[in-house]
Design an enzyme around this catalytic site. Structure first.
Site, PDB file in Angstrom:
ATOM      1  N   CYS A   1     -16.583  38.098 118.245  1.00  0.00           N
ATOM      2  CA  CYS A   1     -16.343  36.965 117.339  1.00  0.00           C
ATOM      3  C   CYS A   1     -17.585  36.096 117.106  1.00  0.00           C
ATOM      4  CB  CYS A   1     -15.177  36.128 117.857  1.00  0.00           C
ATOM      5  SG  CYS A   1     -13.617  37.031 117.721  1.00  0.00           S
TER       6      CYS A   1
ATOM      7  N   LYS B   1      -8.293  30.973 113.389  1.00  0.00           N
ATOM      8  CA  LYS B   1      -8.760  32.112 112.582  1.00  0.00           C
ATOM      9  C   LYS B   1      -8.009  33.382 112.980  1.00  0.00           C
ATOM     10  CE  LYS B   1     -12.834  33.146 115.503  1.00  0.00           C
ATOM     11  NZ  LYS B   1     -12.394  34.436 115.980  1.00  0.00           N
TER      12      LYS B   1
ATOM     13  N   ASP C   1     -13.895  30.367 120.121  1.00  0.00           N
ATOM     14  CA  ASP C   1     -12.792  31.015 120.863  1.00  0.00           C
ATOM     15  C   ASP C   1     -12.821  30.841 122.383  1.00  0.00           C
ATOM     16  OD1 ASP C   1     -12.344  31.839 118.282  1.00  0.00           O
ATOM     17  OD2 ASP C   1     -12.530  33.988 118.678  1.00  0.00           O
TER      18      ASP C   1
ATOM     19  N   VAL D   1     -17.310  32.911 122.939  1.00  0.00           N
ATOM     20  CA  VAL D   1     -17.018  34.307 123.324  1.00  0.00           C
ATOM     21  C   VAL D   1     -16.299  35.030 122.202  1.00  0.00           C
ATOM     22  CG1 VAL D   1     -16.877  33.704 125.759  1.00  0.00           C
ATOM     23  CG2 VAL D   1     -14.792  33.630 124.406  1.00  0.00           C
ATOM     24  N   THR D   2     -16.402  36.366 122.233  1.00  0.00           N
ATOM     25  CA  THR D   2     -17.373  37.115 123.006  1.00  0.00           C
ATOM     26  C   THR D   2     -18.603  37.340 122.144  1.00  0.00           C
ATOM     27  OG1 THR D   2     -16.471  39.277 122.333  1.00  0.00           O
ATOM     28  CG2 THR D   2     -15.584  38.313 124.354  1.00  0.00           C
TER      29      THR D   2
ATOM     30  N   LYS E   1     -11.973  38.134 113.383  1.00  0.00           N
ATOM     31  CA  LYS E   1     -13.083  37.965 114.322  1.00  0.00           C
ATOM     32  C   LYS E   1     -14.066  36.925 113.770  1.00  0.00           C
ATOM     33  CE  LYS E   1     -11.248  41.179 116.789  1.00  0.00           C
ATOM     34  NZ  LYS E   1     -10.255  40.705 117.784  1.00  0.00           N
TER      35      LYS E   1
ATOM     36  N   GLN F   1     -36.181  42.100 113.958  1.00  0.00           N
ATOM     37  CA  GLN F   1     -36.745  42.142 112.601  1.00  0.00           C
ATOM     38  C   GLN F   1     -36.990  40.738 112.025  1.00  0.00           C
ATOM     39  OE1 GLN F   1     -35.046  45.621 110.229  1.00  0.00           O
ATOM     40  NE2 GLN F   1     -33.435  45.254 111.749  1.00  0.00           N
TER      41      GLN F   1
END
Ligand code: C5J
Length: 222
Positions: free
Chosen positions: A163, A130, A25, A158-159, A133, A203
């Site tokens: 997204c 699209k 994007d 971005v961002t 997001k 994690q």
């Protein structure tokens, strides 16, 4: 195989022959004045700052023979792919579909929906429009990656927390090894970018890895 020993949270190994770059994007509507990002009250100059590094990253991917895939968040002119839950959110000065200085906001084919000139796709590169997001939702992205035999994805754009992170999570759930280039992604909110990077690599790389553009270039030898 290629390796980025300094990637976080630990070394990232990938096969360049089965790796693609996805640039999310980097459109005028998010990066330039007069678009959707600015209509929401954001300082778009923060996003403009990553354009040179993202251009370097794209050039490196092309030089290394990695497919470069570009995404654009945009909607059909009749807004039939824009649910009311998205259209009505927030209090932007211009809503999706409204006429603005760069044409109708976030509408496919309008100047504002185009990728910024410095990062424009070249002939043969895949461009995914699209409505959501995430770049996998309601798009042909899965099929394109399968056709190319892709197993690892390098992310930019971005961002970071919207997204980019959404698409990385979608990709992670689909079994792709994902790495985000931290100096080729940005948020209107510095704290959100920092938090998103932490979340991605927490994690033991629960969503994926992060590394710099320099580190990736060194691994690719370009
Ligand atoms: C947003 C995006 N933030 N590309 N879009 O609405 O992250």
């Amino acid at each position: 195989m290629a390796e980025i020993p300094g990637a976080l949270p630990f070394g990232f190994t990938f096969d360049p022959a089965t790796t693609a770059l996805i640039v999310i994007d980097m459109q005028r509507d998010f990066v330039e004045e007069g678009g959707f990002g600015a209509a929401l009250g954001n300082d778009v100059t923060v996003l403009q700052a990553i354009v040179p590094t993202t251009a370097r990253l794209i050039a490196a991917a092309r030089a290394a023979g990695l497919p470069v895939i570009h995404t654009r968040e945009c909607h059909l002119p009749d807004l039939s792919d824009c649910p009311p839950a998205k259209h009505s959110r927030g209090k932007p000065s211009l809503r999706i579909g409204d006429p603005g200085p760069m044409g109708r906001i976030l509408i496919a084919g309008e100047p504002g929906a185009e990728i910024v000139a410095d990062l424009a796709p070249v002939a043969g590169e895949i461009v995914i429009d699209k409505p959501g997001k995430g770049a996998f939702h309601a798009t042909p992205l899965s099929g394109e990656l399968a056709r190319l035999g892709i197993r690892s994805l390098i992310f930019a754009g971005v961002t970071t927390e919207v997204c980019v992170q959404t698409t990385m999570r979608e990709a992670n759930d689909r079994g792709f090894e994902c790495l985000l280039v931290e100096d080729a992604t940005e948020s209107y909110f510095p704290a959100f970018k920092a938090a998103a990077l932490e979340m991605i690599r927490a994690q033991g790389a629960i969503v994926g890895w992060t590394a710099t553009c320099d580190q990736l270039q060194e691994a690719l030898g370009v």
